[in-house]
Every structure is written in C-alpha cells, then in structure tokens.
Design a protein around this motif. Structure first.
Motif, short mmCIF file in Angstrom:
data_model
loop_
_atom_site.label_atom_id
_atom_site.label_comp_id
_atom_site.label_asym_id
_atom_site.label_seq_id
_atom_site.Cartn_x
_atom_site.Cartn_y
_atom_site.Cartn_z
N TRP A 398 14.34 -0.59 4.31
CA TRP A 398 13.17 -1.73 4.17
C TRP A 398 12.31 -0.65 5.52
O TRP A 398 10.71 -0.91 5.01
N TYR A 399 13.14 -0.72 6.49
CA TYR A 399 11.81 -0.45 7.76
C TYR A 399 11.62 1.12 7.73
O TYR A 399 10.26 1.44 7.93
N TYR A 400 12.40 1.88 7.38
CA TYR A 400 12.00 2.99 7.36
C TYR A 400 10.31 3.83 6.18
O TYR A 400 9.79 4.07 6.31
N CYS A 401 10.83 2.91 5.25
CA CYS A 401 9.49 2.38 3.80
C CYS A 401 7.92 2.05 4.86
O CYS A 401 7.19 2.54 4.16
N CYS A 402 8.66 0.61 5.32
CA CYS A 402 7.00 0.06 5.52
C CYS A 402 6.72 1.57 6.66
O CYS A 402 5.15 1.50 7.59
N PHE A 403 7.23 2.21 7.91
CA PHE A 403 7.32 2.71 9.08
C PHE A 403 5.90 4.07 8.42
O PHE A 403 4.99 4.49 9.30
N TYR A 404 6.69 4.12 7.05
CA TYR A 404 6.11 5.41 6.33
C TYR A 404 5.03 5.29 5.87
O TYR A 404 3.71 5.95 6.32
N LEU A 405 4.99 3.82 5.22
CA LEU A 405 3.30 2.96 4.87
C LEU A 405 2.46 3.10 6.22
O LEU A 405 1.02 3.39 6.09
N ILE A 406 3.03 2.20 7.91
CA ILE A 406 2.05 2.70 8.88
C ILE A 406 1.91 3.97 9.58
O ILE A 406 0.02 3.73 9.24
N ARG A 407 2.86 4.78 9.05
CA ARG A 407 2.47 6.32 10.06
C ARG A 407 1.39 7.14 8.77
O ARG A 407 0.65 7.44 9.90
N TYR A 408 1.31 6.87 7.54
CA TYR A 408 0.70 7.67 6.86
C TYR A 408 -0.80 7.05 6.61
O TYR A 408 -1.73 7.61 5.72
N TYR A 409 -0.62 5.87 5.91
CA TYR A 409 -0.92 5.02 4.90
C TYR A 409 -1.64 3.63 5.45
O TYR A 409 -2.53 2.89 4.76
N PHE A 410 -2.06 3.01 7.15
CA PHE A 410 -2.16 2.09 7.40
C PHE A 410 -3.50 1.64 6.89
O PHE A 410 -4.76 0.85 6.43
N ILE A 411 -4.53 3.02 7.23
CA ILE A 411 -5.85 2.53 6.76
C ILE A 411 -6.30 2.84 5.14
O ILE A 411 -7.12 1.28 5.34
N VAL A 412 -5.86 3.24 5.34
CA VAL A 412 -6.15 3.07 3.34
C VAL A 412 -5.15 1.68 3.26
O VAL A 412 -6.33 0.49 2.52
N LEU A 413 -4.60 0.99 4.00
CA LEU A 413 -3.72 -0.51 3.39
C LEU A 413 -4.62 -1.20 4.16
O LEU A 413 -5.22 -2.38 3.25
N VAL A 414 -5.54 -1.42 5.29
CA VAL A 414 -6.19 -2.30 5.52
C VAL A 414 -7.39 -1.84 4.75
O VAL A 414 -8.27 -3.02 4.24
N LEU A 415 -8.30 -0.55 3.78
CA LEU A 415 -9.17 -0.72 3.30
C LEU A 415 -9.12 -1.55 1.83
O LEU A 415 -9.82 -2.51 1.50
#
Length: 486
Positions: A398-415
């Motif tokens: 779970w941590y690794y997947c969340c880290f990957y999302l924050i590392r590469y898609y944080f801006i996308v998730l904020v939008l």
C-alpha cells in the motif's frame, strides 16, 4: 588478497532439512533455498572464515561469482560485512588513485574541497588530483592554482560529463575517484573505499553522502532525503535490468572500466551518472554502494534552488528510459494485496465502508498462501510470524503504491480533487500513507508538518520535470510502470 570477513545478520539462521538447505529469518519472515555449494560457503562464513579463505585457489570467474553471491546476500540483509582484516594504516597494496573534480564558477567551494583533500589519510605518492575548470568566468582557476594540483581548463563550457571525461583521459591512477566541487571529504574517504576494488568483478562503487549544512529546515530535509543519500545499508547489483546507480559526487571506478565503456555521455547535463552506471552493469561489471567513505555535500539549501534541481532531475528520467529501452519500471503487484488496495480506494471514493468488508477475506487468503509455501518446505516458522509477515507485506505494498502516486501523479490528483471533491479523501489517504511512512523510516530532524510541506513540494517539482521531459521528447513510458501480478 580479499581482506573481508562476513557474518550472519542478526536473526538469520542457516539450516538443513531433508537434504535441502535454507537461510531464514523469523522477523520479518524470509527464506531462501540454497544449493549445497552455497550452503557450505555460508556455513564457512558463519564459522568465521574470511573471504580470502573461502575463495582460496579458485579461478577468477569462480571468485567473481562467489563475490556476487555473497554481496547479494549482504544487500538482501542475510549477511553482514563484519570487519576488514589486515593493517589498513600501512597497506603497501593500496592502489594509485586519481581524484577528478569538475568545477565552474565556484571559487570558495573548490577551496573548501581541495583543503579537505589535503587532509586525506592516503599515501601522497599514490594520489593524483585533477581539477577540470569548465570555462569559469571568475577566480576559480586562480584558487585551484594555489593548491598545486593538476589543472585542466576548457575554453567553453561543456558540462560536467565532458569535464569528467577530460579528467579521465588525463588520469594516471588505477582508480578514478570522482568528486563534486561543492563537496568535502572525510580523512579516511579513500582508504575506506579502495579496498573493495580488490574484489573480482567490482567495476565501480559509491560511498555515503552526508549534508554539509545542518542549520535550516531544507538542510535537515536534504540530509535525510536527498537523492544523493543512498542510505545506511550495503547495496549491490550485478543484474543489468535493475535501476540501481550511485551518484558521481562520491564515485570510484576502475580506470580500465571507465575507458572500456567510454566514460560519461557528454551531452547529458543531468542523469549522466545514472546512464553511466546502467551501461557499466550492461557491460558485465558489478556496482557496489557502501555506507562508509563519507563525503559532505553542500546541498542547495534555498527552496528555489532545491526545487529547480528536483525539476532538473525529473527531466532526465524520460531521456534515460528512452536511451535504455531495455529498462522497465516494474510495479510488483501481489494479487490479494492489489485487490485489497483497490477496495480501500473504492471505499474512499464511494465514501462507503462496505468494500472494506472483503479485506479480511483477502488477508486470510494471502496468509494461507504464505503458510502453504512455508509448509511445503517444512520450515519452522511460527503462525504468529506468518501473520505479521502478511500484515507487513500488505502495508508495504500500500505504501509503495501511494508513494508512486505522490511521486508521479500528485498534481493530477490535486486537479481531480478540485474538479471532483470526492477524490479528496483518496488524495488524503495517499499523502498520509507516503509521508508518514517516509517520516518515521528516515527520521529527519524536522517536525512532521514542515517535513510534509517540503516533501510534497519536492515531489511536485520532480513530477513537473518528468512531464516536461516526456512532452519534450514525446516519450511517456517512464510514467507507466509494468504491473507484474503474482
């Protein structure tokens, strides 16, 4: 002579059962099945035999393979490098070393760097220092001349890769030691590192990079989270498919290996160290990192400069994957753990706890799978250890997947959250999972909220660089991992 002694790591057990051989750990639960030859080698290690005693009269390819296997076990945490035999202070076998430093417009930094090299505990007759001045427009060259080291000058700025290549061409040392101009070294830097080149197959290696400054919040963050800090564990790779590299601010390589793979790519302004390490391992050489041989790096301790550097690092990633088409970003996805995370995300997006009701079932199935694998070998693992292992591996995934999302898609998730507020809880879960785990694992000397702010800014600028590099090169594979379901 290979002056190294190893031992079983804490909590590791070597065992034989029904003519099958294993090395195991109860916490966390891990095991490897060994062939008889490797079992006998590890048995000798546990009895206190040195690497020199283990390799004995074997041929060079056999010695290289033994070194590869032993250091792989060290990197996986089954063995520890216990000590180094011999008199390190008066070793006539120390190799000749050439220290190579590229510099441009950093007179005070190069002064500090060369002053620290003057305090090295290394035979002067075996030490050569080459500074490559990349067309500085200030008094950098004058400062270098004060120290009586070899100065090579460029008429026009060519970049760090070209400077390192120029230094490598002029070097006479058996080992090339690359150092950045904004670094200083500990007195034992070279002595702690060069002994590893007595090992067959070691083509290059790196050492620990600590922060030079420690006063500001950015200083303390960089000391723990800089990409130059490779951690406090031995890392080793012979597998050409992995992404492992060591940074060139504290990097040693055999001169013949450096010339064999034709040095650094001079046109690369960022990421040339990653490219070099990947090509080195593609050529069949081992790459090693040890948390010794300390270098102190003057990290960019102003927010603007730090974040710009993270952006620059991000731009190099698509270029590296384009150059190395054989490299694949792999996301291992254990079946039950992957489904459980999908259910968590589903619960967050639907704002319903119903999907979470299936997670205990998936946990039980994962536990049964692990227990069945252990029972097949009749290994003496306690049920409690298997349960804890299942919990640990689930949360690690779970941590690794969340880290990957924050590392590469944080801006996308904020939008997405700005447009569809339902994504807010999903984003909050991913942020908390990644930041809390990294905060408690790496223990920066910062309170949590300042750390979290810098952490998210760092990832934001890095992924901006990645997206910029992808669009610039029309190459997007670095954003899309290959998911390997198991």
């Amino acid at each position: 002579m290979f002056p190294f002694v190893f031992k079983l790591a804490r909590g590791i057990t070597l065992m034989e059962k029904d003519d099958r051989y294993f090395i195991t750990s109860q916490t966390p639960i891990r095991y490897l099945r060994l062939n008889q030859q490797l079992y006998e080698i590890i048995k000798m290690i546990s009895a206190g035999a040195s690497l020199d005693g283990i390799t004995g009269p074997k041929t060079w390819p056999e010695q290289k393979k033994i070194v590869e296997v032993i250091f792989t076990l060290v990197a996986k945490g089954f063995l520890e490098l216990s000590s180094q035999d011999g008199d390190q202070e008066q070793d006539p076998g120390l190799p000749a070393v050439t220290v190579i430093i590229p510099v441009r417009n950093r007179p005070e930094d190069i002064r500090d760097c060369l002053s620290s090299l003057g305090n090295l505990d290394y035979p002067k007759e075996k030490l050569e220092i080459i500074v490559v001045d990349d067309a500085s427009t200030d008094d950098t060259a004058g400062v270098i001349r004060e120290f009586g080291v070899k100065l090579v000058s460029h008429d026009v700025c060519k970049g760090p890769g070209a400077c390192r290549n120029r230094g490598g061409e002029a070097a006479s040392g058996e080992i090339l030691a690359f150092l950045d101009s904004d670094c200083t070294v500990s007195p034992s830097w070279l002595k702690e590192m060069v002994r590893f080149f007595s090992l067959p197959g070691i083509g290059a290696m790196g050492g620990f990079v600590a922060g030079y400054y420690q006063s500001s919040a950015v200083d303390r963050y960089e000391d723990a989270f800089s990409s130059l800090n490779m951690g406090k564990r031995v890392l080793f790779e012979s597998n050409a498919a992995s992404m492992f590299y060591v940074p060139t601010c504290n990097f040693l390589v055999r001169r013949e290996v450096f010339r064999e793979i034709q040095g650094f790519q001079p046109q690369m302004q960022v990421g040339e160290d990653v490219d070099f390490c990947w090509r080195l391992r593609n050529a069949g050489h081992h790459l090693l990192y040890v948390p010794t041989g300390v270098v102190f790096h003057k990290h960019r301790n102003l927010f603007r400069k730090m974040l710009k550097r993270r952006f620059d690092y991000g731009t190099s990633e698509p270029d590296l994957y384009r150059r190395h088409g054989e490299k694949k970003k792999i996301l291992p996805c254990p079946l039950y753990q992957g489904i459980s995370l999908i259910l968590v995300f589903g619960a967050l997006l639907s704002r319903s706890v119903l999907p979470l009701g299936l997670i205990p079932v998936l946990f039980y199935l994962d536990f049964r799978k692990k227990k069945k694998a252990v029972d097949a070998y009749l290994l003496p693992f306690h049920t409690r250890s298997i349960i804890l292992s299942t919990i640990r591996s689930t949360f690690s995934f779970w941590y690794y997947c969340c880290f990957y999302l924050i590392r590469y898609y944080f801006i996308v998730l904020v939008l997405l959250t700005a447009i569809f507020p339902v994504f807010g809880t999903f984003l909050l879960f991913a942020v908390l999972m990644a930041t809390l785990v990294d905060y408690f694992l790496k223990k920066p000397r910062l309170s949590f909220f300042p750390f979290a702010g810098i952490y998210l800014l760092e990832h934001t600028f890095y992924q901006c660089g990645v997206f910029y590099g992808c669009f610039k090169r029309h190459y997007f594979r670095s954003l899309l991992p290959d998911i390997m379901i198991s």
